[in-house]
Design an enzyme around this catalytic site. Structure first.
Site, PDB file in Angstrom:
ATOM      1  N   GLU A  92      27.988 -28.360 -14.790  1.00 50.95           N
ATOM      2  CA  GLU A  92      29.270 -29.322 -14.211  1.00 50.95           C
ATOM      3  C   GLU A  92      29.418 -30.410 -13.438  1.00 50.95           C
ATOM      4  O   GLU A  92      30.200 -31.068 -13.108  1.00 50.95           O
ATOM      5  CB  GLU A  92      30.364 -28.353 -13.793  1.00 50.95           C
ATOM      6  CG  GLU A  92      30.628 -27.143 -14.852  1.00 50.95           C
ATOM      7  CD  GLU A  92      31.685 -26.012 -14.311  1.00 50.95           C
ATOM      8  OE1 GLU A  92      31.500 -26.064 -13.215  1.00 50.95           O
ATOM      9  OE2 GLU A  92      32.278 -25.352 -14.966  1.00 50.95           O
ATOM     10  N   GLU A 123      13.914 -10.804 -16.064  1.00 48.05           N
ATOM     11  CA  GLU A 123      14.018 -10.973 -14.391  1.00 48.05           C
ATOM     12  C   GLU A 123      13.109 -10.216 -13.786  1.00 48.05           C
ATOM     13  O   GLU A 123      12.961 -10.553 -12.517  1.00 48.05           O
ATOM     14  CB  GLU A 123      15.526 -10.196 -14.530  1.00 48.05           C
ATOM     15  CG  GLU A 123      15.337  -8.660 -14.512  1.00 48.05           C
ATOM     16  CD  GLU A 123      16.906  -8.017 -14.113  1.00 48.05           C
ATOM     17  OE1 GLU A 123      16.877  -7.077 -13.210  1.00 48.05           O
ATOM     18  OE2 GLU A 123      17.842  -8.647 -14.540  1.00 48.05           O
TER      19      GLU A 123
END
Length: 318
Positions: A92, A123
């Site tokens: 963004e 992960e």
């Protein structure tokens, strides 16, 4: 159960974010409105938890903006929900602040596929984190923010440890006190929001807390870098009709100019909002506005002072 599994379970048992809440053991029997009220009450606690960490957040912002002001990058690294939130915040920044490609980056354990589906085992790999950062060429000019609700995720901890070894600024954002992630980073931010409504579902309060902190890290850093004028997004990139309309409105709010003067200024600056504001307030042409902004490092207020504007620069108006 293997020794490794026992060790992991023991670790989870000590985490606030994984704690079981017996008072909610029959939540599935409650009316929908009551469950919604419970969730809303939980969410209301998040902002207060973030408020307790504002000094640490401010310290991280000042350190990040110092690196970025000399050409460094801001890189988020995380797995699962935490990784997705980092990628979201990074994605963004270009349309909001006209950041250059690669200036703000999010990397997630398992790569782009992990944005929409679970990539099992990713992960747990600190090595993957090192590979992802090496692919970006991380160095001393950059800032790396590791994100993990538990504060123990190997990918996030590994990213911070590797980045720090390379001389980069490091920030560790977690939702448990005394986390390995915060300990590994120069700037530890631990927003303790307490046990989740659904045991271990850290996309809830922990995810909300991380989103709030990431909003602050990127937004305030961009303010420090001169990407705004007052509370106006003067570096907004007008890539569609909505943003072109927003650009015209921002110029008008910043200058008090009418529609025709606003359009002329934007035309003279190829649609660059910050330049158009300077054209109007300083009474200069487009190329001069561009030069003044370059000399001021993109800070509009400094450029206005240098230009000796025809009127003292006003604050943006509502």
């Amino acid at each position: 159960m293997t020794t490794e599994h026992r060790s992991l379970r023991s670790q989870l048992d000590t985490l606030t974010t994984e704690a079981f809440r017996p008072e909610l053991a029959e939540i599935d029997t409650l009316p929908t409105l009551d469950i919604a009220r419970l969730m809303n009450g939980e969410d209301a606690q998040v902002a207060a938890a973030v408020a307790l960490r504002l000094p640490e957040i401010a310290g991280a912002v000042d350190a990040i903006s110092a690196r970025m002001s000399t050409g460094g990058r801001l890189v988020y690294a995380g797995a699962g929900t935490a990784g997705r939130l980092g990628v979201l915040d990074a994605s963004e920044c270009p349309p909001t602040f006209a950041t250059a490609p690669g200036q703000v980056v999010g990397v997630i354990a398992g790569g782009p596929a992990a944005l929409v589906t679970s990539v099992e085992g990713a992960e747990d790999s600190a090595e993957l984190a090192r590979e992802d950062l090496d692919a970006l060429g991380i160095g001393a000019a950059d800032a790396v923010v590791g994100i993990s609700a538990s504060g123990r995720t190997p990918y996030a901890v590994g990213a911070v440890e590797h980045a720090r070894a390379l001389g980069a600024l490091t920030v560790g954002l977690s939702c448990n006190a005394g986390s390995a992630l915060a300990a590994a980073a120069e700037h530890g931010i631990e927003v303790v929001v307490g046990p989740e409504l659904l045991t271990g579902s850290t996309r809830l309060k922990a995810g909300t807390a991380q989103k709030l902190v990431l909003n602050m890290l990127s937004t305030i850093t961009m303010i420090r870098l001169g990407k705004t004028y007052g509370n106006l997004m003067v570096d907004v990139r007008a890539s569609n009709e909505k943003l072109r309309a927003r650009s015209r409105r921002i110029v008008a709010l910043a200058t008090g100019a009418g529609e025709e003067e606003t359009e002329r200024a934007l035309a003279a600056t190829d649609g660059e909002v910050k330049n158009a504001v300077l054209v109007i307030l300083a009474g200069v042409d487009g190329p001069t506005a561009a030069r003044l902004l370059e000399q001021s490092g993109g800070h509009l207020r400094a450029a206005l002072t240098t230009a000796a504007p025809r009127t003292s620069p006003p604050s943006p108006t509502a």
